[in-house]
Design a protein around this motif. Structure first.
Motif, PDB file in Angstrom:
ATOM      1  N   MET A   1       1.221  -1.031  -0.200  1.00 20.57           N
ATOM      2  CA  MET A   1       0.068   0.080   0.019  1.00 20.57           C
ATOM      3  C   MET A   1       1.273   1.667  -0.079  1.00 20.57           C
ATOM      4  SD  MET A   1      -3.246  -0.572   2.333  1.00 20.57           S
ATOM      5  CE  MET A   1      -1.857  -1.428   3.602  1.00 20.57           C
ATOM      6  N   LEU A   2       2.109   1.100   0.387  1.00 17.42           N
ATOM      7  CA  LEU A   2       2.829   2.293   0.848  1.00 17.42           C
ATOM      8  C   LEU A   2       3.490   2.457  -0.145  1.00 17.42           C
ATOM      9  CD1 LEU A   2       3.804   4.673   2.432  1.00 17.42           C
ATOM     10  CD2 LEU A   2       5.934   3.343   3.257  1.00 17.42           C
ATOM     11  N   GLU A   3       4.027   1.626  -1.052  1.00 18.50           N
ATOM     12  CA  GLU A   3       4.455   1.976  -2.728  1.00 18.50           C
ATOM     13  C   GLU A   3       3.561   2.425  -3.371  1.00 18.50           C
ATOM     14  OE1 GLU A   3       6.783  -1.378  -6.065  1.00 18.50           O
ATOM     15  OE2 GLU A   3       6.663  -1.754  -3.996  1.00 18.50           O
ATOM     16  N   ALA A   4       2.508   1.686  -3.339  1.00 17.59           N
ATOM     17  CA  ALA A   4       1.162   2.373  -4.445  1.00 17.59           C
ATOM     18  C   ALA A   4       0.742   3.885  -4.215  1.00 17.59           C
ATOM     19  CB  ALA A   4       0.375   1.572  -4.329  1.00 17.59           C
ATOM     20  N   SER A   5       0.956   3.992  -2.826  1.00 16.12           N
ATOM     21  CA  SER A   5       0.976   5.662  -2.557  1.00 16.12           C
ATOM     22  C   SER A   5       1.596   5.954  -3.068  1.00 16.12           C
ATOM     23  CB  SER A   5       0.651   5.606  -0.786  1.00 16.12           C
ATOM     24  OG  SER A   5      -0.668   5.237  -0.329  1.00 16.12           O
ATOM     25  N   HIS A   6       3.057   5.376  -2.738  1.00 12.76           N
ATOM     26  CA  HIS A   6       4.141   6.398  -3.484  1.00 12.76           C
ATOM     27  C   HIS A   6       4.087   7.143  -4.574  1.00 12.76           C
ATOM     28  CE1 HIS A   6       8.431   7.735  -3.639  1.00 12.76           C
ATOM     29  NE2 HIS A   6       8.462   7.025  -4.631  1.00 12.76           N
ATOM     30  N   VAL A   7       3.703   5.620  -5.993  1.00 13.22           N
ATOM     31  CA  VAL A   7       3.759   5.489  -7.083  1.00 13.22           C
ATOM     32  C   VAL A   7       2.350   7.103  -6.998  1.00 13.22           C
ATOM     33  CG1 VAL A   7       2.994   4.916  -9.538  1.00 13.22           C
ATOM     34  CG2 VAL A   7       4.694   3.694  -7.638  1.00 13.22           C
ATOM     35  N   GLN A   8       1.641   6.645  -7.009  1.00 13.08           N
ATOM     36  CA  GLN A   8       0.420   7.832  -6.421  1.00 13.08           C
ATOM     37  C   GLN A   8       0.474   9.022  -6.517  1.00 13.08           C
ATOM     38  OE1 GLN A   8      -3.270   6.082  -7.737  1.00 13.08           O
ATOM     39  NE2 GLN A   8      -3.797   7.949  -7.576  1.00 13.08           N
ATOM     40  N   HIS A   9       1.798   9.410  -5.618  1.00  5.94           N
ATOM     41  CA  HIS A   9       1.691  11.024  -5.943  1.00  5.94           C
ATOM     42  C   HIS A   9       2.478  11.186  -5.573  1.00  5.94           C
ATOM     43  CE1 HIS A   9      -1.496   9.794  -3.444  1.00  5.94           C
ATOM     44  NE2 HIS A   9      -2.250  10.891  -3.760  1.00  5.94           N
ATOM     45  N   ARG A  10       3.790  10.495  -6.490  1.00  7.10           N
ATOM     46  CA  ARG A  10       4.597  11.182  -7.064  1.00  7.10           C
ATOM     47  C   ARG A  10       5.569  12.047  -7.171  1.00  7.10           C
ATOM     48  NH1 ARG A  10       8.053   7.146 -10.920  1.00  7.10           N
ATOM     49  NH2 ARG A  10       7.080   5.632  -9.285  1.00  7.10           N
ATOM     50  N   ASP A  11       4.616  13.099  -7.807  1.00  8.43           N
ATOM     51  CA  ASP A  11       4.884  14.688  -7.532  1.00  8.43           C
ATOM     52  C   ASP A  11       5.444  15.410  -6.265  1.00  8.43           C
ATOM     53  OD1 ASP A  11       2.563  13.895  -7.076  1.00  8.43           O
ATOM     54  OD2 ASP A  11       2.010  16.247  -8.604  1.00  8.43           O
ATOM     55  N   GLY A  12       4.750  15.062  -5.570  1.00  7.90           N
ATOM     56  CA  GLY A  12       4.109  16.116  -4.597  1.00  7.90           C
ATOM     57  C   GLY A  12       4.575  14.952  -3.190  1.00  7.90           C
ATOM     58  N   GLY A  13       5.701  13.644  -3.448  1.00  7.89           N
ATOM     59  CA  GLY A  13       5.789  13.208  -2.768  1.00  7.89           C
ATOM     60  C   GLY A  13       4.248  12.676  -1.377  1.00  7.89           C
ATOM     61  N   LEU A  14       5.248  11.837  -0.213  1.00  8.87           N
ATOM     62  CA  LEU A  14       3.773  11.606   1.105  1.00  8.87           C
ATOM     63  C   LEU A  14       3.864  12.652   2.182  1.00  8.87           C
ATOM     64  CD1 LEU A  14       4.363   7.142   0.912  1.00  8.87           C
ATOM     65  CD2 LEU A  14       2.247   8.964  -0.231  1.00  8.87           C
ATOM     66  N   SER A  15       2.717  12.551   2.616  1.00 12.13           N
ATOM     67  CA  SER A  15       2.327  14.118   3.223  1.00 12.13           C
ATOM     68  C   SER A  15       1.442  12.526   4.547  1.00 12.13           C
ATOM     69  CB  SER A  15       2.034  14.946   3.178  1.00 12.13           C
ATOM     70  OG  SER A  15       0.577  15.137   2.508  1.00 12.13           O
ATOM     71  N   ASN A  16       1.680  13.601   5.734  1.00 12.47           N
ATOM     72  CA  ASN A  16       0.139  12.948   6.173  1.00 12.47           C
ATOM     73  C   ASN A  16      -1.005  13.422   6.335  1.00 12.47           C
ATOM     74  OD1 ASN A  16       2.306  12.634   8.793  1.00 12.47           O
ATOM     75  ND2 ASN A  16       2.384  14.960   9.775  1.00 12.47           N
ATOM     76  N   ASP A  17      -1.359  13.954   5.374  1.00 13.69           N
ATOM     77  CA  ASP A  17      -2.730  13.610   4.995  1.00 13.69           C
ATOM     78  C   ASP A  17      -2.969  13.471   3.432  1.00 13.69           C
ATOM     79  OD1 ASP A  17      -1.614  15.632   3.756  1.00 13.69           O
ATOM     80  OD2 ASP A  17      -2.953  17.328   2.985  1.00 13.69           O
ATOM     81  N   THR A  18      -2.041  12.543   3.338  1.00 15.32           N
ATOM     82  CA  THR A  18      -1.917  11.479   1.614  1.00 15.32           C
ATOM     83  C   THR A  18      -3.304   9.963   2.352  1.00 15.32           C
ATOM     84  OG1 THR A  18       0.581  12.172   0.776  1.00 15.32           O
ATOM     85  CG2 THR A  18      -0.873  10.701   0.287  1.00 15.32           C
TER      86      THR A  18
END
Length: 127
Positions: A1-18
């Motif tokens: 799930m973390l990997e999928a979230s990272h790919v989904q938000h590649r441009d801005g990176g991950l944050s607390n509200d991702t």
């Protein structure tokens, strides 16, 4: 799930509200819950059985299927029905744990029970 979230938000990176990406099987169960709530018929029950088989074939444990399905069903359910649905979910989960070798029977029985409860509620409300 973390990997999928990272790919989904590649441009801005991950944050607390991702938002956390749901897995395919969770989305599949959410669709099953929506289908069961939309229509309560023998045809819909057979379609639910096929979806449950599909989940079991992909090695999703029956208890996880039941818990996820119940949580999805409770999201849009009237508060007066929630205790009854939870009671039957606990009943079928207990039957799976204590004596059920064929988990599909218990999952399908829960789906049928939920559909009966919801159909009765709709008939009582709208005649």
């Amino acid at each position: 799930m973390l990997e999928a979230s990272h790919v989904q938000h590649r441009d801005g990176g991950l944050s607390n509200d991702t938002p956390i990406q749901k897995t395919d099987w969770e989305l599949y169960i959410a669709q099953l819950a929506m289908d069961m709530t939309k229509e309560q018929s023998p045809q819909r029950l057979m379609a639910a059985r096929e979806k449950l088989y599909e989940l079991l074939v992909h090695c999703i444990p029956a208890t996880i299927i039941l818990k996820t399905l119940v949580s999805q069903l409770l999201l849009n359910l009237d508060d007066s029905l929630k205790p009854q649905v939870l009671e039957w979910a606990a009943f079928y989960e207990h039957r799976m744990a204590t004596g059920g070798t064929k988990e599909i029977f218990h999952l399908e029985a829960f789906c049928a029970k939920y559909m009966a409860i919801y159909k009765k509620y709709l008939n009582d409300m709208f005649g």
